[in-house]
Design a protein around this motif. Structure first.
Motif: not given
Length: 69
Positions: A11-17
Motif C-alpha cells: 500500500t506504500r512505496r519506500i523512497y530514499a530522497v
C-alpha cells in the motif's frame, strides 16, 4: 509471532530522497504493507540508502504506478 500483511500488494512505496543541488532525487528502495489488525506494518527493502538520504514513505498511486510500467 506472525505479522501477516493484509494483501499481497503493498500500500506504500519506500523512497530514499537525496539532493543534487536544488534538485531532489527520489529512488524507490522498497515497499510497505499494513498488518491485518491495523497496528503495524511490514516492510521490505531492496537496498539501504547512503549519503544522508532521507527515507520517505508514500501511498501508492495506482495511476502513477501504471504509467511507470
Amino acid at each position: 509471532m506472525t505479522n501477516q500483511a493484509s494483501s499481497f500488494r503493498p500500500t506504500r512505496r519506500i523512497y530514499a530522497v537525496t539532493k543534487n543541488g536544488d534538485k531532489k532525487i527520489w529512488r524507490s528502495i522498497g515497499a510497505l504493507w499494513p498488518h491485518r489488525d491495523g497496528k503495524g506494518f511490514n516492510h521490505k527493502l531492496d537496498c539501504l540508502p547512503l549519503n544522508d538520504a532521507e527515507i520517505v514513505v508514500r501511498q501508492i498511486d495506482d495511476e502513477a504506478e501504471e504509467g511507470a510500467r
